[in-house]
Write a protein that holds these residues in place. Structure first.
Motif, PDB file in Angstrom:
ATOM      1  N   ASP A 270       0.824  -1.207   0.000  1.00 30.70           N
ATOM      2  CA  ASP A 270       0.000   0.000   0.000  1.00 30.70           C
ATOM      3  C   ASP A 270       0.855   1.252   0.000  1.00 30.70           C
ATOM      4  N   GLN A 271       0.193   2.393  -0.127  1.00 32.01           N
ATOM      5  CA  GLN A 271       0.901   3.663  -0.243  1.00 32.01           C
ATOM      6  C   GLN A 271       1.792   3.911   0.963  1.00 32.01           C
ATOM      7  N   SER A 272       1.329   3.542   2.161  1.00 35.14           N
ATOM      8  CA  SER A 272       2.129   3.851   3.354  1.00 35.14           C
ATOM      9  C   SER A 272       3.410   3.033   3.390  1.00 35.14           C
ATOM     10  N   LEU A 273       3.392   1.840   2.835  1.00 35.08           N
ATOM     11  CA  LEU A 273       4.624   1.048   2.749  1.00 35.08           C
ATOM     12  C   LEU A 273       5.431   1.498   1.538  1.00 35.08           C
ATOM     13  N   GLY A 274       4.749   1.647   0.408  1.00 28.68           N
ATOM     14  CA  GLY A 274       5.425   1.926  -0.845  1.00 28.68           C
ATOM     15  C   GLY A 274       6.186   3.231  -0.861  1.00 28.68           C
ATOM     16  N   GLN A 275       5.560   4.266  -0.323  1.00 31.75           N
ATOM     17  CA  GLN A 275       6.166   5.590  -0.433  1.00 31.75           C
ATOM     18  C   GLN A 275       6.842   6.075   0.838  1.00 31.75           C
ATOM     19  N   SER A 276       6.914   5.239   1.864  1.00 34.34           N
ATOM     20  CA  SER A 276       7.674   5.608   3.055  1.00 34.34           C
ATOM     21  C   SER A 276       9.075   5.033   2.935  1.00 34.34           C
ATOM     22  N   ARG A 277      10.036   5.726   3.538  1.00 37.61           N
ATOM     23  CA  ARG A 277      11.413   5.258   3.527  1.00 37.61           C
ATOM     24  C   ARG A 277      11.760   4.776   4.918  1.00 37.61           C
ATOM     25  N   ALA A 278      12.563   3.759   5.025  1.00 39.34           N
ATOM     26  CA  ALA A 278      12.987   3.291   6.336  1.00 39.34           C
ATOM     27  C   ALA A 278      14.476   3.020   6.333  1.00 39.34           C
ATOM     28  N   VAL A 279      15.071   3.240   7.489  1.00 38.64           N
ATOM     29  CA  VAL A 279      16.431   2.771   7.727  1.00 38.64           C
ATOM     30  C   VAL A 279      16.270   1.519   8.555  1.00 38.64           C
ATOM     31  N   LEU A 280      16.674   0.396   8.012  1.00 35.54           N
ATOM     32  CA  LEU A 280      16.501  -0.850   8.737  1.00 35.54           C
ATOM     33  C   LEU A 280      17.643  -1.805   8.411  1.00 35.54           C
ATOM     34  N   ASP A 281      17.653  -2.903   9.132  1.00 35.64           N
ATOM     35  CA  ASP A 281      18.713  -3.894   8.924  1.00 35.64           C
ATOM     36  C   ASP A 281      18.590  -4.473   7.526  1.00 35.64           C
ATOM     37  N   ARG A 282      19.720  -4.704   6.898  1.00 30.63           N
ATOM     38  CA  ARG A 282      19.726  -5.282   5.566  1.00 30.63           C
ATOM     39  C   ARG A 282      18.911  -6.573   5.549  1.00 30.63           C
ATOM     40  N   PRO A 283      17.929  -6.656   4.643  1.00 30.31           N
ATOM     41  CA  PRO A 283      17.128  -7.891   4.592  1.00 30.31           C
ATOM     42  C   PRO A 283      17.994  -9.076   4.191  1.00 30.31           C
ATOM     43  N   ALA A 284      17.686 -10.221   4.783  1.00 27.63           N
ATOM     44  CA  ALA A 284      18.464 -11.423   4.486  1.00 27.63           C
ATOM     45  C   ALA A 284      18.288 -11.840   3.036  1.00 27.63           C
ATOM     46  N   ASP A 285      19.306 -12.469   2.487  1.00 23.23           N
ATOM     47  CA  ASP A 285      19.169 -13.061   1.155  1.00 23.23           C
ATOM     48  C   ASP A 285      18.212 -14.235   1.251  1.00 23.23           C
ATOM     49  N   LEU A 286      17.463 -14.437   0.216  1.00 20.26           N
ATOM     50  CA  LEU A 286      16.478 -15.515   0.241  1.00 20.26           C
ATOM     51  C   LEU A 286      16.820 -16.565  -0.786  1.00 20.26           C
ATOM     52  N   ALA A 287      16.342 -17.776  -0.518  1.00 17.32           N
ATOM     53  CA  ALA A 287      16.672 -18.865  -1.432  1.00 17.32           C
ATOM     54  C   ALA A 287      15.728 -18.957  -2.615  1.00 17.32           C
ATOM     55  N   PHE A 288      14.584 -18.242  -2.571  1.00 14.22           N
ATOM     56  CA  PHE A 288      13.672 -18.475  -3.689  1.00 14.22           C
ATOM     57  C   PHE A 288      14.128 -17.790  -4.945  1.00 14.22           C
ATOM     58  N   ILE A 289      14.236 -18.556  -5.984  1.00 10.05           N
ATOM     59  CA  ILE A 289      14.319 -17.954  -7.312  1.00 10.05           C
ATOM     60  C   ILE A 289      13.343 -18.721  -8.177  1.00 10.05           C
ATOM     61  N   SER A 290      12.991 -18.160  -9.281  1.00 10.00           N
ATOM     62  CA  SER A 290      11.946 -18.770 -10.108  1.00 10.00           C
ATOM     63  C   SER A 290      12.364 -20.159 -10.554  1.00 10.00           C
ATOM     64  N   ARG A 291      11.411 -21.076 -10.518  1.00  7.76           N
ATOM     65  CA  ARG A 291      11.704 -22.452 -10.906  1.00  7.76           C
ATOM     66  C   ARG A 291      10.531 -22.994 -11.708  1.00  7.76           C
ATOM     67  N   ARG A 292      10.472 -22.627 -12.945  1.00  5.30           N
ATOM     68  CA  ARG A 292       9.375 -23.050 -13.801  1.00  5.30           C
ATOM     69  C   ARG A 292       9.657 -24.432 -14.357  1.00  5.30           C
ATOM     70  N   GLU A 293       8.638 -25.271 -14.349  1.00  8.58           N
ATOM     71  CA  GLU A 293       8.794 -26.623 -14.900  1.00  8.58           C
ATOM     72  C   GLU A 293       8.587 -26.535 -16.416  1.00  8.58           C
ATOM     73  N   THR A 294       9.627 -26.877 -17.181  1.00 11.80           N
ATOM     74  CA  THR A 294       9.524 -26.713 -18.630  1.00 11.80           C
ATOM     75  C   THR A 294       9.690 -28.056 -19.329  1.00 11.80           C
ATOM     76  N   ALA A 295       9.184 -28.129 -20.533  1.00 14.57           N
ATOM     77  CA  ALA A 295       9.300 -29.357 -21.317  1.00 14.57           C
ATOM     78  C   ALA A 295      10.705 -29.460 -21.894  1.00 14.57           C
ATOM     79  N   ALA A 296      11.229 -30.687 -21.909  1.00 11.03           N
ATOM     80  CA  ALA A 296      12.585 -30.907 -22.434  1.00 11.03           C
ATOM     81  C   ALA A 296      12.605 -30.732 -23.949  1.00 11.03           C
ATOM     82  N   ALA A 297      13.795 -30.458 -24.476  1.00 14.55           N
ATOM     83  CA  ALA A 297      13.939 -30.325 -25.929  1.00 14.55           C
ATOM     84  C   ALA A 297      13.574 -31.647 -26.606  1.00 14.55           C
TER      85      ALA A 297
END
Lengths: 278, 570
Positions: free
Chosen positions: B365-392
């Motif tokens: 929302d606007q209050s999160l989107g347009q407010s600035r914060a000084v906070l601890d660096r967010p941790a790196d996350l393990a999720f990256i996109s993993r789409r199931e695709t058909a083989a060649a």
């Protein structure tokens, strides 16, 4: 695009699927489908390198009748779907197919901006001056006095517009008109359209036997344009506005820069964080 | 770590430099090892309107505004009426204004705040190239005890490119401002900052952009709309750096369809918008459901309905996010609950979209989107996109095959043998259009089942504490709710806080486990028609004792208000 030496050159028939079209016997779109598959064969493409994107309408059914990749999207939105696909996958040959209602009415805004944006796409509009799939309503290219629709029983009273003149003014880089009654001619134009960089607009007069039976007279009224292809926008504009909409040929060849972002990484994900660090 | 925070309001005419001063103050606090949150409020004019900046600074991470302001610095009194409801003052508040700016508005004096008139304009005039906002910044530095060197360093960095004259005038202004409040009451002194953790200074919108890119998004098509535009402004250059691209579309209808086309081509794709734009996108979000094309739509909520209040926050797009698609169109809806969580939730949502081949609507929302914060660096996350695709060279390929998980391999154009036509029409397993009853049933089941069977893990909600009095909320209400729970705990009330991050599909079993032992449930939300409450009633079994604290925007929900509701029930 040249076919790799170890890949078999495909025939037009290989680009057709075994799905029987839903179109009425005598529909112009059968011929356009043939022209499209002939063009793909002539271009020496492989099936997996091609995507046909459409909206909704009789002519928008085409992707399923080919054996290449396809997206049958929603009414009027084929051009943005194709744009997103081509910009992110410039290696593919992307062709957009649809009708006059899908393309010029609900799709009108996207039509303007696709011409403007000049992404390397080929847009084949099968213009039969009617909405066939919903059983016969007027479209933006229907004459104002056409009174055969229950929605506008006294005619629309609204003049049709000139799609090719609009395409030119909006920046399309290749403008042609064809006739479904000349499948070989249409195949040649589609081939040239794909080869030409940027947004290529091909309007095909493709008769609707069911709701516009009078279009059979196109057999005698459609003629080859009496001008040579021009790259002069002013000349093309004047000619297009003066023409009665029944002249065929490649009418305009532009040389505007093609919209093709580079898609090359120059930084790592970590680099993006630097601006945030206290 | 000290819990004390200082809440500061700075107001002035547009062009007076309120935002610049506020930004510098936040940056100075960050440099001094402190944390902070900054929001702003402005008139509708692009130039020349009135502006207010709201800061809350302290020695611990700050996630919401406080109940009141400790100090207000009014550079002038023009149009301060507009902000009066937001600037909560009381007898303990300090109000500093210019002795030459005329009488303070009755609404300000009526609060009983301690009013001090300073010779602000006079000081400005006495300095070569003096500016009002830099004197104001000095005043605040003096009151909070932020060291002059640190404030000076921040100002130097910001003003360097304006040349030495402007820089010198700025530093002189800060020094003069500090001088004006020397010896004044120390009620606004900040405890020293001790944070040595890696910290970031960013906004919710920037965080969402980063989450998208970290999640693997490399194509964005979007149309500008308040208050989401900054996501796009951050993404445009940064996507390009990592080999992606942002296309400015002609409207939201083009945006949503472009990202569908790009995703069909194999590229994780995203758009960002607000309520009116999301409404336009509904038809094609349904196309993404039917064709099983992964996309992410970030919706930064603002005051509704219709054009509503574009520059203010509200939680009234829950209904459209959950129920806005025609037909039976199961999809995923997630919600970020803090500025840092904008990054986490967006990144997680990209992962979900790709894994489940479905559209995910991310609500911030606007209050999160347009407010600035000084906070601890967010941790790196393990999720990256993993789409199931058909083989060649896949043989006998069926795009919409009925699998145990409900997810079927997607052939990416360029894959020989995988040619298929994605369709909004109902289809057989091959993708060919079909109106047959058994195909419709099979595909409806598939599209629902793939979401229901998926294990969303711990991230579906944040659960803190195990007390019998539970606050249940979502989105930006989490901040004030969390602070209220902390204050309640300090006075001996045992609380539990549940903040939902996954709104659709509902997680019945997990929810039942989360509220086990709860005997009083306080639901908090920011909508007029109780959208969150009705959603909970529709999908979950709630305990017998339920109360609701709901209010629409534009005013923020404050921790003290939530606490009052909790105390009334203890």
């Amino acid at each position: 695009m040249t076919a790799l030496p170890d890949k078999t050159a495909l025939t037009a028939a290989s680009f057709k699927s075994d799905y029987r079209p839903v179109w009425c016997p005598g529909c112009g779109h059968y011929s356009v489908l043939s022209s499209l598959t002939k063009a793909l064969a002539e271009l020496g493409l492989q099936r997996e390198e091609v995507a046909v994107v459409s909206g909704i309408g009789c002519s928008s059914r085409i992707p399923a009748y080919t054996s290449v990749y396809g997206f049958h999207s929603v009414h009027g939105r084929a051009l943005p779907v194709a744009t997103g696909l081509k910009v992110s996958r410039p290696d593919l040959t992307v062709i957009v197919t649809g009708g006059d209602g899908d393309g010029y009415s609900i799709g009108g805004n996207h039509f303007l901006h696709a011409c403007r944006r000049n992404v390397d796409l080929t847009y084949v509009v099968m213009d039969n001056q009617v909405y066939g799939m919903t059983k016969g309503q007027a479209s933006p290219t229907t004459p104002a006095d056409w009174d055969k629709s229950k929605l506008t029983p006294r005619g629309t009273g609204v003049s049709p517009f000139h799609p090719l003149a609009v395409a030119l003014a909006a920046g399309a880089n290749f403008i042609a008109r064809c006739y479904a009654g000349d499948p070989n001619g249409t195949a040649r134009v589609i081939t040239e359209a794909v080869r030409h960089p940027g947004f290529s607009m091909v309007q095909v007069l493709s008769q609707c036997v069911t709701y516009q039976p009078g279009q059979k007279e196109w057999k005698t009224t459609v003629r080859k344009a009496d001008v040579t292809t021009t790259s002069d926008v002013e000349l093309a504009a004047r000619w297009l506005m003066a023409d009665d909409g029944l002249s065929t040929g490649i009418l305009y060849l532009g040389n505007r820069p093609v919209y093709r972002p580079e898609l090359r990484a120059s930084a790592s994900l970590e680099d993006l964080e630097t601006a945030f660090r206290v | 770590m000290s819990d004390q925070t200082v809440s500061i309001a700075i107001t002035g005419a547009g062009g007076a430099g309120v935002m610049t001063a506020a930004q510098m103050l936040l940056d100075a606090a960050a440099s001094a090892g402190l944390y902070g949150l900054m929001a702003r409020s402005s008139g509708p004019q692009i130039r020349g309107g009135e502006v207010a900046a709201f800061l809350r600074l302290g020695a611990r991470p700050i996630e919401c505004v406080d109940d009141r302001f400790d100090v207000m610095v009014a550079l002038d009194w023009l149009n301060v009426e507009r902000f009066a409801a937001e600037i909560v003052l009381d007898a303990e508040s300090l109000v500093l204004c210019d002795q030459d700016a005329g009488e303070p508005p009755p609404r300000i004096t009526a609060t009983g705040a301690c009013l001090t008139a300073l010779p602000l304009q006079e000081t400005v005039k006495s300095l070569e190239g003096g500016r009002l906002n830099m004197v104001g910044l000095g005043v605040l530095a003096g009151l909070t005890g932020l060291p002059e060197e640190i404030v000076g360093e921040v100002a130097a960095k910001a003003l360097k490119k304006r040349g030495p004259a402007v820089l010198d005038a700025g530093l002189a202004g800060i020094r003069a401002g500090i001088g004006l409040v020397e010896g004044m009451a120390g009620s606004c002194r900040l405890a020293a900052g001790t944070s040595t953790a890696a910290r970031w200074n960013f906004s919710g919108n920037e965080a969402a952009g980063l989450g998208a890119v970290r999640g693997g998004v490399r194509f964005v098509a979007a149309y500008p709309i308040t208050p989401a535009t900054e996501i796009l402004e951050w993404l445009a250059p940064n996507l390009e750096k990592v080999g992606g691209v942002l296309v400015q579309a002609e409207d939201e209808l083009a945006s949503i369809n472009m990202i569908i086309g790009s995703s069909f081509g194999g590229t994780p794709s995203l758009t960002a918008t607000s309520g009116p734009g999301l409404a336009l996108m509904m038809e094609s979000i349904g196309l993404a459901v039917s064709s099983e094309t992964p996309i992410v739509v970030v919706n930064v909520m603002r005051g509704g309905p219709s054009t509503g209040i574009p520059t203010k926050s509200e939680q009234s797009d829950l209904n459209i996010a959950l129920y806005g698609l025609h037909g039976d169109a199961p999809h995923v809806v997630t919600a970020a609950h803090s500025i840092a969580d904008c990054q986490f939730t967006t990144q997680w949502s990209v992962h979900l979209a790709e894994q489940l081949q479905v559209p995910v609507i991310v609500l911030t929302d606007q209050s999160l989107g347009q407010s600035r914060a000084v906070l601890d660096r967010p941790a790196d996350l393990a999720f990256i996109s993993r789409r199931e695709t058909a083989a060649a060279s896949v043989t006998d390929y069926r795009r919409y095959a009925l699998t145990a998980s409900g997810v079927s391999a997607m052939a990416i154009p360029g894959t020989p043998g995988g040619e298929y036509v994605a369709d909004g029409l109902e289809h057989a397993i091959s993708g060919r259009p079909s109106s047959a009853a058994e195909d419709h049933a099979a595909q409806l089941d598939k599209r629902a089942r793939k979401l229901e069977l998926f294990d969303y893990g711990q991230h579906w909600a944040n659960i803190e504490g195990d007390g019998p009095l539970c606050v249940l909320t979502w989105g930006s209400c989490a901040g004030p709710a969390r602070e209220a729970c902390a204050r309640a705990k300090a006075i001996g009330i045992a609380t539990r806080l549940i903040v939902l991050r996954l709104l659709a599909p509902a997680q019945e079993k997990q929810f039942a486990a989360a509220i086990d032992g709860v005997d009083r449930l306080l639901i908090v939300e920011q909508s007029h028609s109780k959208q969150f409450y009705r959603y909970l009633r529709a999908y979950y079994d709630l305990p017998g004792n339920v109360r609701l604290f709901s209010r629409p925007g534009p005013l923020p929900i404050r921790p003290g208000e939530v606490l009052e509701h909790m105390k009334a029930w203890s």
